[in-house]
Design a protein around this motif. Sequence first.
Motif, short mmCIF file in Angstrom:
data_model
loop_
_atom_site.label_atom_id
_atom_site.label_comp_id
_atom_site.label_asym_id
_atom_site.label_seq_id
_atom_site.Cartn_x
_atom_site.Cartn_y
_atom_site.Cartn_z
N ALA A 277 0.83 -1.20 0.00
CA ALA A 277 0.00 0.00 0.00
C ALA A 277 0.86 1.26 0.00
CB ALA A 277 -0.93 0.00 1.22
N HIS A 278 2.09 1.12 0.55
CA HIS A 278 3.04 2.23 0.60
C HIS A 278 4.42 1.70 0.20
CE1 HIS A 278 0.19 4.90 2.59
NE2 HIS A 278 -0.10 3.91 3.42
N LEU A 279 5.34 2.62 -0.03
CA LEU A 279 6.73 2.24 -0.25
C LEU A 279 7.47 2.10 1.07
CD1 LEU A 279 7.65 4.48 -3.32
CD2 LEU A 279 6.70 2.16 -3.29
N TRP A 280 6.91 2.66 2.15
CA TRP A 280 7.45 2.54 3.50
C TRP A 280 8.88 3.07 3.58
CZ3 TRP A 280 3.32 1.39 6.23
CH2 TRP A 280 2.34 0.55 5.70
N GLU A 281 9.13 4.18 2.90
CA GLU A 281 10.50 4.70 2.81
C GLU A 281 10.72 5.98 3.61
OE1 GLU A 281 11.63 2.78 -1.55
OE2 GLU A 281 11.02 4.89 -1.44
N ASN A 282 9.74 6.40 4.40
CA ASN A 282 9.94 7.58 5.22
C ASN A 282 10.58 7.21 6.55
OD1 ASN A 282 9.69 10.40 5.80
ND2 ASN A 282 8.03 9.90 7.19
N ASP A 283 11.53 8.01 6.99
CA ASP A 283 12.27 7.68 8.21
C ASP A 283 11.76 8.42 9.44
OD1 ASP A 283 13.08 10.20 7.54
OD2 ASP A 283 15.20 9.74 7.33
N TYR A 293 1.78 11.15 -0.89
CA TYR A 293 1.23 10.51 -2.08
C TYR A 293 2.30 9.66 -2.76
CZ TYR A 293 -0.50 10.04 -6.87
OH TYR A 293 -0.88 9.53 -8.08
N LEU A 294 3.52 10.18 -2.88
CA LEU A 294 4.59 9.45 -3.56
C LEU A 294 5.08 8.25 -2.75
CD1 LEU A 294 6.66 12.46 -4.95
CD2 LEU A 294 5.22 10.88 -6.25
N ASP A 295 4.83 8.25 -1.46
CA ASP A 295 5.17 7.10 -0.62
C ASP A 295 4.04 6.08 -0.62
OD1 ASP A 295 6.96 5.74 1.13
OD2 ASP A 295 5.73 6.34 2.85
N SER A 296 2.96 6.38 -1.35
CA SER A 296 1.81 5.49 -1.45
C SER A 296 1.72 4.93 -2.87
CB SER A 296 0.53 6.25 -1.08
OG SER A 296 0.66 6.84 0.21
#
Length: 371
Positions: A277-283, A293-296
């Motif tokens: 559902a997400h890229l899960w790349e935020n720290d 949006y771009l992380d989704s």
Amino acid sequence: MADIMTKSLALKIDDAELETAPASARIKLSGVPDDRAMLRAAAELTRDLHTPNKRIYWTDMLVSAGIGYAAFAATILAPTWPLALVAGVVAVLALYRASLFIHEITHLKHSLLPNFRLVWNLILGVPLLVPSFMYEGVHTMHHARTRYGTVEDPEYLPLALMKPWTLPMFLLVSMLLPVAMLIRFGVLTPLSLVIPPLRRLVVAKYSGLQINPKFSRRAPEGEFRTQWYWQEAGACIFSIALITAVATGVVSLHAFGVYLAVVAGVAVINQVRTLVAHLWENDGEPLTVTAQYLDSVNVPTPGFLAYLWAPVGLRYHALHHLLPSLPYHALDEAHRRISTALEEASAYHKANYPTLRGLMHRLAASTMGAR
């Protein structure tokens, strides 16, 4: 149901186990500015799509639940294992679709769909041990602009920046969901009524479909408190009745095993969907709406499998983060309008991905880089 359930009970992961990849390997989403043209187009082009179609909601939910329970009964009664397996797969997929309406219940105004939440909880939320209070009030925090991807987001972990073993653990937790929920409602609920410290723990840590182990839920207030209590009471009664029926032989071990397997199957599929559902790349840093949006992820390419693993509009999860109150049946049209209106250079097109397999490979490769 994550997304669902969109989620399962919080993973008990220590801070040391949340070790992430080196900063050089991370995508710094926190530096992405808002794409004003995209945000304006998303709002203006979809103004007429926000009213839920009652006929679609009720028909879809009831037919999916009906097929699911009929297939569940057929799984128990099937004379051969091949027939039981086929019926079981149908039961899982149909009940998975029906259960994902918990996501719609969380976002839409209940006055626009009178009694929908009540009926859904009676026929799905309580029997599947995921009453809507476990998601309502939790999922909306995931959409809060200042919470998304931070330690205050109950539905976010930097999975792409974590160790490779976190992904199989993430799926293993979902397999244990039905047993965990039977314990939560059948054992912890009645005990917590007479042990105040336990009640505070149950409310804070075991009353939300969340994945962030640091998140603690507050006690319910106002009208939602009533919803919480009757739903929890219903799940408690159902759990105790089921455990008692199995212990006394009223419900056979075979039927009970099928029940656990079907509910676990629903949870596992939902957990796989949650993983993409997400890229899960935020720290952990606050993000702009465009960065969120771009992380989704959107998976707009038409395909039969996409309708099975991401039903009820959840293959447009990135679009959903732009327009959280848009009914699921309007997402196809909304995507068509926005993608047609915006140039290829727009951020809108950068959240579209072709397949589930490609997204899973990307996530797995990211965790391998976190070793």
